[in-house]
Design a protein around this motif. Structure first.
Motif, mmCIF file in Angstrom:
data_model
loop_
_atom_site.group_PDB
_atom_site.id
_atom_site.type_symbol
_atom_site.label_atom_id
_atom_site.label_comp_id
_atom_site.label_asym_id
_atom_site.label_seq_id
_atom_site.Cartn_x
_atom_site.Cartn_y
_atom_site.Cartn_z
ATOM 1 N N ASP A 53 0.840 -1.206 0.000
ATOM 2 C CA ASP A 53 0.000 0.000 0.000
ATOM 3 C C ASP A 53 0.870 1.250 0.000
ATOM 4 O O ASP A 53 1.824 1.337 0.781
ATOM 5 N N PRO A 54 0.541 2.224 -0.841
ATOM 6 C CA PRO A 54 1.252 3.498 -0.749
ATOM 7 C C PRO A 54 0.862 4.196 0.556
ATOM 8 O O PRO A 54 -0.245 3.976 1.064
ATOM 9 N N VAL A 55 1.787 4.980 1.103
ATOM 10 C CA VAL A 55 1.471 5.739 2.318
ATOM 11 C C VAL A 55 0.801 7.039 1.878
ATOM 12 O O VAL A 55 1.419 7.889 1.250
ATOM 13 N N ILE A 56 -0.489 7.133 2.172
ATOM 14 C CA ILE A 56 -1.286 8.302 1.770
ATOM 15 C C ILE A 56 -1.959 8.853 3.017
ATOM 16 O O ILE A 56 -2.505 8.088 3.822
ATOM 17 N N VAL A 78 -6.028 2.891 8.351
ATOM 18 C CA VAL A 78 -7.413 3.115 8.792
ATOM 19 C C VAL A 78 -8.357 2.172 8.031
ATOM 20 O O VAL A 78 -9.232 1.527 8.617
ATOM 21 N N GLY A 79 -8.145 2.061 6.723
ATOM 22 C CA GLY A 79 -8.993 1.190 5.914
ATOM 23 C C GLY A 79 -8.921 -0.271 6.331
ATOM 24 O O GLY A 79 -9.947 -0.940 6.486
ATOM 25 N N TRP A 80 -7.710 -0.770 6.541
ATOM 26 C CA TRP A 80 -7.565 -2.185 6.927
ATOM 27 C C TRP A 80 -8.123 -2.452 8.319
ATOM 28 O O TRP A 80 -8.743 -3.488 8.555
ATOM 29 N N ARG A 81 -7.910 -1.517 9.255
ATOM 30 C CA ARG A 81 -8.435 -1.764 10.610
ATOM 31 C C ARG A 81 -9.971 -1.759 10.602
ATOM 32 O O ARG A 81 -10.598 -2.549 11.293
ATOM 33 N N LEU A 82 -10.577 -0.863 9.816
ATOM 34 C CA LEU A 82 -12.042 -0.861 9.726
ATOM 35 C C LEU A 82 -12.535 -2.127 9.038
ATOM 36 O O LEU A 82 -13.538 -2.720 9.456
ATOM 37 N N ALA A 83 -11.819 -2.571 7.998
ATOM 38 C CA ALA A 83 -12.201 -3.809 7.302
ATOM 39 C C ALA A 83 -12.125 -4.992 8.268
ATOM 40 O O ALA A 83 -12.928 -5.920 8.202
ATOM 41 N N GLU A 84 -11.162 -4.919 9.195
ATOM 42 C CA GLU A 84 -10.989 -5.990 10.188
ATOM 43 C C GLU A 84 -12.078 -5.944 11.262
ATOM 44 O O GLU A 84 -12.612 -6.983 11.659
ATOM 45 N N PRO A 95 -5.867 2.796 -1.461
ATOM 46 C CA PRO A 95 -6.393 3.039 -0.113
ATOM 47 C C PRO A 95 -7.599 3.998 -0.097
ATOM 48 O O PRO A 95 -8.531 3.811 0.681
ATOM 49 N N ASP A 96 -7.568 5.048 -0.959
ATOM 50 C CA ASP A 96 -8.692 5.994 -0.979
ATOM 51 C C ASP A 96 -9.966 5.335 -1.515
ATOM 52 O O ASP A 96 -11.059 5.572 -1.001
ATOM 53 N N GLU A 97 -9.798 4.485 -2.527
ATOM 54 C CA GLU A 97 -10.953 3.770 -3.070
ATOM 55 C C GLU A 97 -11.526 2.819 -2.013
ATOM 56 O O GLU A 97 -12.734 2.652 -1.885
#
Length: 197
Positions: A115-118, A156-162, A180-182
């Motif tokens: 993942d790019p750091v954004i 943030v995206g991965w933790r919410l997905a988890e 990550p934004d998508e």
């Protein structure tokens, strides 16, 4: 990106996302062999969502994108079965699969780019707030997530997905997104769905 790698697969009715921990009970000979092999080689194995079939018995049909699982800890449960604690690492695309005589599925995989750091964008700030609230209600969250990155869109995206109570096909949809934004845009839509239930 062709990094020709073979990975034994452990198809499950659940999706493992990068950085997430998962407990597994292992009892089938093919998966006990998998664990021994990973231990010997110091390697991980692939976890893919089952699209068709069951976790035990005949080889199941795995989804085309999965996550490498690295073994963090193992023990024997009260029932004498091997229990593993694994953590999600890199994502991969399954190119081909073959089945060993034992029923273990071996996949030829291509690793997905890291993942790019954004930075978390203003339109996704709400998701950062939601994640903070969720973590406040988890006992031991400071141990489970010792270095939170609330300004990192991918984290943030991965933790919410988890942590969100998502349907597994929705979690798989998030796993398959490279941006990550998508992923966060998709989560915003899914959070609306979760709220409306």
């Amino acid at each position: 990106m062709h990094d020709d790698t073979s990975l034994p697969l452990f198809p499950l009715r659940t999706v493992l996302v990068p950085g997430a921990a998962l407990g597994l009970r292992v009892f089938e000979p093919r998966y006990l062999d998998l664990v021994r092999e990973c231990g010997r080689r110091g390697s991980g194995f692939g976890i893919c969502l089952i699209l068709d079939g069951d976790e035990s018995g005949a080889p199941a049909t795995p989804a085309g994108v999965g996550t490498e699982a690295r073994i963090e800890d193992f023990d024997t449960g009260p029932d004498g079965l091997l229990t593993l604690r694994v953590r999600g690492a890199r994502r991969f695309h399954v190119r081909r699969t073959r089945v060993r005589d034992s029923g273990l599925i071996i996949a030829d995989v291509d690793w997905c780019a890291a993942d790019p750091v954004i930075d978390l964008q203003p339109e996704h700030a709400l998701l950062g707030v939601v994640l903070r609230k969720i973590l406040e209600h988890i006992d031991g969250a400071d141990q489970a997530f010792p270095e939170p990155h609330f300004d990192d869109a991918a984290w943030v995206g991965w933790r919410l997905a988890e942590l969100l109570p998502l349907e597994q096909p929705h979690r798989q949809q998030l796993l398959q997104l490279d941006d990550p934004d998508e992923r966060l845009e998709t989560l915003l839509r899914l959070v609306d769905v979760v709220d409306d239930d």
